[in-house]
Design a protein around this motif. Sequence first.
Motif: not given
Length: 170
Positions: A102, A117, A120, A124
């Motif tokens: 990320c 991010s 992301c 995740e």
Amino acid sequence: MIPNSMPRSFMKLVLSAAVAATLAASPVQARDATRGDDSAAIIAALLGLVTLGVLLSGNDDEPTYPSGHVARPYKPTHPQVYPHRPHRPRGISKYRELPSSCLREYRTQTGRKIMFSNHCLSKEFKYARDLPRSCESTVVVKNRKGVYVTRRGYKPDCLSKRGYRATRAY
């Protein structure tokens, strides 16, 4: 075998008293005192004492039963094989490990910025909502079409000061 409710020593005492009472109460012939033949009386007395001795000295051992199952610790015949787990430093939990996939590099008008991010991490990282808001940052970048857009993310140095770290990509 019927289990006995009385102890063996008490049963022996009662049995020996019963034998002694039986011998004492048995009819004895009246004899002439002048005769002097006491051999039968001596033999009867010795026989009574031997019987009493045999009853009292009976087998004192408790009956032996098969020992049954003996508890022993379980030892597997084959050695246990555990899966290899990567070494994790003490104090670091999965709650504090951010996915390194990320990490994004953004080119802004003021220079290059590296951030985790937000989009992301929300996909995740299970605990993305618990990240400190003081580390959140917004940058303005040009997208592929040349339009300026804002991107939100988290500063890695700020997160590392609060105990978070990026995991290695395998």
